[in-house]
Design an enzyme around this catalytic site. Sequence first.
Site, PDB file in Angstrom:
ATOM      1  N   THR A 256       0.840  -1.203   0.000  1.00 59.56           N
ATOM      2  CA  THR A 256       0.000   0.000   0.000  1.00 59.56           C
ATOM      3  C   THR A 256       0.872   1.250   0.000  1.00 59.56           C
ATOM      4  O   THR A 256       0.645   2.184  -0.778  1.00 59.56           O
ATOM      5  CB  THR A 256      -0.939   0.008   1.229  1.00 59.56           C
ATOM      6  OG1 THR A 256      -1.785  -1.144   1.161  1.00 59.56           O
ATOM      7  CG2 THR A 256      -1.793   1.263   1.270  1.00 59.56           C
TER       8      THR A 256
ATOM      9  N   ASN B  63      -5.864 -10.071  -7.144  1.00 58.78           N
ATOM     10  CA  ASN B  63      -5.953 -10.652  -5.805  1.00 58.78           C
ATOM     11  C   ASN B  63      -7.266 -11.381  -5.549  1.00 58.78           C
ATOM     12  O   ASN B  63      -7.401 -12.058  -4.546  1.00 58.78           O
ATOM     13  CB  ASN B  63      -5.742  -9.572  -4.744  1.00 58.78           C
ATOM     14  CG  ASN B  63      -6.587  -8.347  -4.984  1.00 58.78           C
ATOM     15  OD1 ASN B  63      -6.532  -7.709  -6.041  1.00 58.78           O
ATOM     16  ND2 ASN B  63      -7.402  -8.000  -4.008  1.00 58.78           N
TER      17      ASN B  63
ATOM     18  N   GLN C  42       0.534  -9.817  -5.699  1.00 58.70           N
ATOM     19  CA  GLN C  42       0.105 -11.219  -5.706  1.00 58.70           C
ATOM     20  C   GLN C  42       1.005 -12.099  -6.568  1.00 58.70           C
ATOM     21  O   GLN C  42       0.957 -13.315  -6.454  1.00 58.70           O
ATOM     22  CB  GLN C  42      -1.349 -11.333  -6.196  1.00 58.70           C
ATOM     23  CG  GLN C  42      -2.379 -10.744  -5.251  1.00 58.70           C
ATOM     24  CD  GLN C  42      -2.586 -11.582  -3.995  1.00 58.70           C
ATOM     25  OE1 GLN C  42      -2.260 -12.783  -3.953  1.00 58.70           O
ATOM     26  NE2 GLN C  42      -3.127 -10.975  -2.963  1.00 58.70           N
TER      27      GLN C  42
ATOM     28  N   ALA D  30       6.003  -8.269   1.624  1.00 61.20           N
ATOM     29  CA  ALA D  30       6.534  -9.509   2.207  1.00 61.20           C
ATOM     30  C   ALA D  30       5.446 -10.456   2.693  1.00 61.20           C
ATOM     31  O   ALA D  30       5.565 -11.676   2.553  1.00 61.20           O
ATOM     32  CB  ALA D  30       7.481  -9.170   3.366  1.00 61.20           C
ATOM     33  N   HIS D  31       4.368  -9.886   3.260  1.00 57.79           N
ATOM     34  CA  HIS D  31       3.415 -10.782   3.954  1.00 57.79           C
ATOM     35  C   HIS D  31       2.526 -11.586   3.016  1.00 57.79           C
ATOM     36  O   HIS D  31       1.780 -12.460   3.459  1.00 57.79           O
ATOM     37  CB  HIS D  31       2.580 -10.012   4.982  1.00 57.79           C
ATOM     38  CG  HIS D  31       1.449  -9.201   4.434  1.00 57.79           C
ATOM     39  ND1 HIS D  31       0.157  -9.668   4.434  1.00 57.79           N
ATOM     40  CD2 HIS D  31       1.404  -7.969   3.907  1.00 57.79           C
ATOM     41  CE1 HIS D  31      -0.642  -8.732   3.920  1.00 57.79           C
ATOM     42  NE2 HIS D  31       0.100  -7.687   3.590  1.00 57.79           N
TER      43      HIS D  31
ATOM     44  N   THR E 262      13.334   5.089  10.279  1.00 61.61           N
ATOM     45  CA  THR E 262      14.220   3.999  10.673  1.00 61.61           C
ATOM     46  C   THR E 262      13.772   2.691  10.042  1.00 61.61           C
ATOM     47  O   THR E 262      12.588   2.345  10.093  1.00 61.61           O
ATOM     48  CB  THR E 262      14.228   3.862  12.208  1.00 61.61           C
ATOM     49  OG1 THR E 262      14.692   5.099  12.738  1.00 61.61           O
ATOM     50  CG2 THR E 262      15.122   2.726  12.667  1.00 61.61           C
TER      51      THR E 262
ATOM     52  N   CYS F  34      -9.701  -6.177   2.136  1.00 54.95           N
ATOM     53  CA  CYS F  34      -9.900  -4.734   2.231  1.00 54.95           C
ATOM     54  C   CYS F  34     -11.345  -4.388   1.935  1.00 54.95           C
ATOM     55  O   CYS F  34     -11.977  -3.640   2.650  1.00 54.95           O
ATOM     56  CB  CYS F  34      -8.976  -4.024   1.263  1.00 54.95           C
ATOM     57  SG  CYS F  34      -7.399  -4.853   1.141  1.00 54.95           S
TER      58      CYS F  34
HETATM   59  C1  LIG Z   1      -2.438  -7.239  -0.272  1.00 52.23           C
HETATM   60  C2  LIG Z   1      -2.391  -6.414  -1.509  1.00 52.23           C
HETATM   61  C3  LIG Z   1      -2.012  -5.060  -1.469  1.00 52.23           C
HETATM   62  C4  LIG Z   1      -1.698  -4.355  -0.172  1.00 52.23           C
HETATM   63  O1  LIG Z   1      -0.514  -4.848   0.376  1.00 52.23           O
HETATM   64  P1  LIG Z   1      -0.067  -4.467   1.884  1.00 52.23           P
HETATM   65  O2  LIG Z   1       1.327  -4.904   1.958  1.00 52.23           O
HETATM   66  O3  LIG Z   1      -0.993  -5.226   2.764  1.00 52.23           O
HETATM   67  O4  LIG Z   1      -0.225  -2.990   2.017  1.00 52.23           O
HETATM   68  C5  LIG Z   1      -1.968  -4.370  -2.661  1.00 52.23           C
HETATM   69  N1  LIG Z   1      -2.255  -4.961  -3.829  1.00 52.23           N
HETATM   70  C6  LIG Z   1      -2.611  -6.250  -3.914  1.00 52.23           C
HETATM   71  C7  LIG Z   1      -2.910  -6.844  -5.243  1.00 52.23           C
HETATM   72  C8  LIG Z   1      -2.703  -7.021  -2.763  1.00 52.23           C
HETATM   73  O5  LIG Z   1      -3.066  -8.294  -2.844  1.00 52.23           O
END
Ligand SMILES: *Cc1c(COP(=O)(O)O)cnc(C)c1O
Length: 394
Positions: free
Chosen positions: A76, A155, A183, A204-205, A244, A330
């Site tokens: 984001t 996504n 994705q 990363a997540h 930081t 979201c």
């Molecule tokens: C999850 C997602 C985001 C947002 O990523 P964050 O790291 O959670 O801010 C943006 N674009 C897509 C396609 C996503 O799947």
Amino acid sequence: MALSLPVYLDNHSTTRVDPRVVETMLPYFNENFGNAASKHHEFGWRADAAVGHARAAVARLIGADSGEIFFTSGATESINLALKGVAEGLGSSGDQIITAATEHEAVLDSCRTLERAGFTITVLPVDAAGRVDPDDVKRSMTPRTILVTIMMANNEIGTITSMAEIGAHCREAGVLFHSDATQAVGKVPVSVADANLDLMSFSAHKMYGPKGVGALFVRSTHPKIRITSQMDGGGHERGLRSGTLNVPGIAGFGMAAELARQEMAGESIRLASLRDVLEEGIVSQLGDVTVNGDRKSRLPHNANMTFPGVKADRLIIGMKDIAVSTGSACSSAAQEPSHVLRAIGRTGEEVLSSVRFGLGRFTTAEEIQFTINRVVQTVQTVRARTLQPAHLST
Ligand SMILES: *Cc1c(COP(=O)(O)O)cnc(C)c1O
């Protein structure tokens, strides 16, 4: 082996952190807790070395140079920085931005903000598979176009859009090209060079790394990109993103990138075959189920299905031991029906009857078998109830 419930099939929202990633992160909370910007002692040097190592691993995964990777708090933030930073940097030479109807809220909402600031936003339609026509991008460009932003993989429905042709049109017109590849990175091969990309956001997540860390790729040469930082402060990340550095998170991101690079090929074959078992198991028993998205060029771990006559929220409530979602996390928070499914031509009713399944590195064949049975059972129960006259229902 006993099944551990609930079964997690919401890997497009976030992924479990790989234990090997956790191991890599731990020393940077403990003995190596230094600030990567501290230049005068061993603590700072160790933190800085870890960041450098991670930067190289993340760059390698997407075929970039280390110097082209800027760490952020997630996709984001990267997307906001790319879109608003380019708009601010290039605002004097143009004011049009081109994007697509199926983009993530981070892109669409950034565009809405820029529209209020006077920019012209062109939102392109997609075909029934969810793909933008590269010729549409070309036709929509004007001498005032400064940026095109098109996502690499969706996504919700998993459709993968080929970037190269769109990127070639952008390059020819001297327009910058950004992609939200959140994705795609770590799941399918991504090369910023082959894709003709100037900027790319990812996180990363979504690839078995920690939450709160992401990256923006910014091409360093040809063209030289003018992008204005959106966070003022100590001038970290070569002045583009002050604050930081999240050293443990970045070290974890680097390990996640390294694991993805090594294991992607095998993992995607395993996940695509589990996904096909899931889809075939459900479709063969229920019949009238539609699979959304492109059947060929799709993320290997994505299955998005429409169950006619069954409200998705009732289905999800009816199967509490399976963690799935109706769309992006979201938009679930905002309770809005999926703009992605609308954009590929699903009716309002079909949108509300659709469920997204997202498999991942830790998904097992037993879990998929359990899910098939539970989905089929629950759909049949919900349908039976819906068909009963009101006075007979209990
Ligand atoms: C999850 C997602 C985001 C947002 O990523 P964050 O790291 O959670 O801010 C943006 N674009 C897509 C396609 C996503 O799947």
